[in-house]
Design a protein around this motif. Structure first.
Motif, short mmCIF file in Angstrom:
data_model
loop_
_atom_site.label_atom_id
_atom_site.label_comp_id
_atom_site.label_asym_id
_atom_site.label_seq_id
_atom_site.Cartn_x
_atom_site.Cartn_y
_atom_site.Cartn_z
N ILE A 41 0.83 -1.21 0.00
CA ILE A 41 0.00 0.00 0.00
C ILE A 41 0.86 1.25 0.00
CG2 ILE A 41 -1.73 1.30 1.28
CD1 ILE A 41 -2.77 -1.34 2.37
N ILE A 42 1.87 1.28 0.90
CA ILE A 42 2.74 2.44 0.98
C ILE A 42 3.66 2.51 -0.23
CG2 ILE A 42 4.44 3.64 2.38
CD1 ILE A 42 1.63 3.40 3.59
N ALA A 43 4.18 1.35 -0.67
CA ALA A 43 5.05 1.33 -1.84
C ALA A 43 4.32 1.87 -3.06
CB ALA A 43 5.54 -0.08 -2.11
N GLN A 44 3.03 1.57 -3.17
CA GLN A 44 2.24 2.06 -4.29
C GLN A 44 2.15 3.58 -4.28
OE1 GLN A 44 -1.36 -0.14 -5.52
NE2 GLN A 44 -2.48 1.74 -5.07
N GLU A 45 1.94 4.16 -3.09
CA GLU A 45 1.87 5.62 -2.98
C GLU A 45 3.24 6.26 -3.22
OE1 GLU A 45 -1.03 6.92 -2.90
OE2 GLU A 45 -1.87 4.91 -2.71
N VAL A 46 4.30 5.57 -2.79
CA VAL A 46 5.65 6.08 -3.05
C VAL A 46 5.92 6.13 -4.54
CG1 VAL A 46 8.11 5.57 -2.79
CG2 VAL A 46 6.59 5.34 -0.82
N VAL A 47 5.51 5.07 -5.25
CA VAL A 47 5.69 5.04 -6.70
C VAL A 47 4.91 6.18 -7.36
CG1 VAL A 47 5.13 3.74 -8.80
CG2 VAL A 47 6.22 2.60 -6.87
N ARG A 48 3.66 6.39 -6.92
CA ARG A 48 2.87 7.49 -7.48
C ARG A 48 3.60 8.82 -7.31
NH1 ARG A 48 -2.78 6.29 -8.11
NH2 ARG A 48 -3.43 4.40 -6.98
N SER A 49 4.08 9.06 -6.09
CA SER A 49 4.72 10.35 -5.80
C SER A 49 6.03 10.51 -6.56
CB SER A 49 4.98 10.46 -4.29
OG SER A 49 3.79 10.35 -3.56
N VAL A 50 6.87 9.48 -6.54
CA VAL A 50 8.19 9.58 -7.16
C VAL A 50 8.08 9.71 -8.67
CG1 VAL A 50 10.34 8.33 -7.60
CG2 VAL A 50 9.38 8.39 -5.29
N VAL A 51 7.24 8.88 -9.29
CA VAL A 51 7.10 8.93 -10.75
C VAL A 51 6.51 10.27 -11.19
CG1 VAL A 51 5.84 7.95 -12.70
CG2 VAL A 51 6.95 6.44 -11.07
N ALA A 52 5.50 10.74 -10.47
CA ALA A 52 4.91 12.04 -10.82
C ALA A 52 5.94 13.16 -10.67
CB ALA A 52 3.70 12.32 -9.94
N THR A 53 6.77 13.07 -9.63
CA THR A 53 7.80 14.09 -9.42
C THR A 53 8.84 14.08 -10.53
OG1 THR A 53 7.50 13.96 -7.03
CG2 THR A 53 9.54 14.94 -7.82
N LEU A 54 9.26 12.87 -10.94
CA LEU A 54 10.23 12.77 -12.03
C LEU A 54 9.66 13.36 -13.33
CD1 LEU A 54 11.69 9.19 -11.40
CD2 LEU A 54 12.81 11.39 -11.01
N GLY A 55 8.38 13.12 -13.56
CA GLY A 55 7.74 13.72 -14.73
C GLY A 55 7.74 15.23 -14.65
N LEU A 56 7.48 15.77 -13.46
CA LEU A 56 7.49 17.23 -13.28
C LEU A 56 8.88 17.81 -13.46
CD1 LEU A 56 5.18 17.66 -10.15
CD2 LEU A 56 4.65 18.22 -12.51
N VAL A 57 9.87 17.13 -12.91
CA VAL A 57 11.25 17.60 -13.04
C VAL A 57 11.65 17.66 -14.51
CG1 VAL A 57 13.66 17.02 -12.56
CG2 VAL A 57 11.95 16.82 -10.75
N ALA A 58 11.24 16.65 -15.29
CA ALA A 58 11.55 16.65 -16.71
C ALA A 58 10.77 17.73 -17.46
CB ALA A 58 11.23 15.28 -17.31
#
Length: 402
Positions: free
Chosen positions: A354-371
């Motif tokens: 459950i937490i890993a899923q939310e971590v993936v959401r946050s990290v992937v979305a952040t990487l997209g924003l950084v790009a």
């Protein structure tokens, strides 16, 4: 704040680079063709034997409380009955529906707290002893209408025509989500593919509808598209590498078992759609920032515009990242509390699916924003410096107009 909005002039429309339209036109046609191909044509009625429980609306006219004979595990309203005046629909299939019913007061986790005069929602259960009603919720249609009305008035009063166009864009988003994305997933189409096509349609429609056919909007669309593609690839890689199934609660399990939806694909679709809302905010802001910098100082070259715009982008990203994490943490807060309460080690908490899923959401979305920041800022700097009329509607100082 309340000044007149400057609409794009004719020069701004003409000077949108031809190369950008050559890229966008095939994308728009491909998106339209994909929507036609994926558009659900099947009957999406519930499978046989899975029809929903009949719901009725009513108003509590009286409550009679009694002393409880045994202790309630979760006492919300105490013991007793509520007399409910039922609203019987005209198409009710029953021969002699009752108009008044005595209903046990609801108790237990999540039970609504009721009082005389409350408008409530009831479900009808067929038992060997006859029909039995149960109060399951409050009616809140009127309250929601008032809340939405206040939202619309605030948008129009503050944003004026820009607020109206933003509301129109919001309407398009809801239409595409409710009439294309969700039905297509229910019809069995791959959730990730549906999300990408739906996100592209939302992006192409809403950004131009909200911000006009300006060069800055075209730059924002291209930046959003590139960043969204990267987000989709990264999310697919992360979900596969971490062996996430998308099943983390009873709701996701029910969607997978009763509707036959690929829950892993649904997780990917949620990441892509969720990222779009933040991506277009960043890309539009960056494109507009570079345009304002070019308008304020026509002597700036593309490199100077990129450097100055990137400084603004870094500050924006720093604040948006915290917003993303807090939004995901807030949505998963009840589950987070349960996991922390039942897990002793910090590592056990973080690696739980459950937490890993939310971590993936946050990290992937952040990487997209950084790009998105360097992509959009660089593209805007090149486009707006190469075509000065897209900024001011007249040649900038020292420039030559073909």
């Amino acid at each position: 704040m309340g000044g007149h909005h400057r609409r794009p002039g004719r020069d701004e429309l003409v000077r949108t680079p031809r190369a950008a339209w050559l890229v966008l036109a095939p994308i728009a046609l491909l998106t339209l063709a994909a929507m036609v191909w994926l558009w659900p044509t099947e009957d999406l009625s519930p499978p046989e034997g899975q029809s929903g429980v009949a719901q009725y609306q009513g108003s509590i006219s009286a409550i009679e409380r009694t002393e409880c004979t045994e202790e309630l595990s979760d006492d919300v309203n105490g013991c007793g009955t509520a007399t409910v005046a039922l609203e019987v629909p005209e198409d009710d299939p029953r021969e002699n529906p009752v108009e008044t019913a005595d209903v046990p007061l609801p108790n237990g986790p999540g039970a609504p707290e009721v009082d005389e005069g409350d408008d409530v929602v009831l479900i009808l259960n067929e038992t060997p002893d006859g029909e039995s009603y149960a109060i399951v919720d409050h009616q809140r249609g009127t309250g929601l209408v008032l809340l939405v009305g206040a939202f619309v008035l605030a948008m129009v009063a503050f944003g004026r025509w820009r607020g109206v166009s933003a509301l129109a864009g919001l309407g398009v988003t809801f239409v595409l989500l409710l009439y294309f994305v969700v039905p297509a997933i229910l019809a069995g189409s791959p959730p990730l593919l549906v999300a990408i096509v739906g996100s592209a349609a939302i992006m192409l429609t809403v950004l131009y509808l909200t911000h006009g056919l300006a060069a800055t909007t075209t730059v924002a669309v291209l930046g959003t598209l590139a960043s969204l593609t990267l987000t989709g690839l990264l999310s697919a890689l992360a979900v596969s590498a971490l062996h996430l199934t998308g099943v983390t609660d009873d709701l996701s399990l029910a969607v997978g078992t009763t509707q036959g939806v690929n829950t892993q694909g649904l997780l990917l679709a949620g990441i892509v759609i969720g990222s779009l809302g933040v991506l277009d905010d960043v890309t539009v802001t960056q494109a507009a920032t570079v345009a304002e910098l070019a308008r304020a100082n026509p002597a700036y070259g593309a490199r100077q515009l990129f450097v100055a715009g990137s400084r603004v982008g870094r500050s924006h990203i720093a604040s948006v990242v915290n917003t993303i994490v807090l939004a995901y943490a807030g949505s998963a807060l009840p589950l987070l509390i349960l996991i922390v309460a039942n897990t002793e080690s910090f590592g056990g908490v973080v690696t739980d699916q459950i937490i890993a899923q939310e971590v993936v959401r946050s990290v992937v979305a952040t990487l997209g924003l950084v790009a998105a920041v360097p992509l959009t800022t660089g593209l805007a700097a090149v486009v707006l410096r190469a075509h000065p009329r897209t900024v001011s509607g007249r040649p900038s100082q020292g420039s030559t107009v073909a």
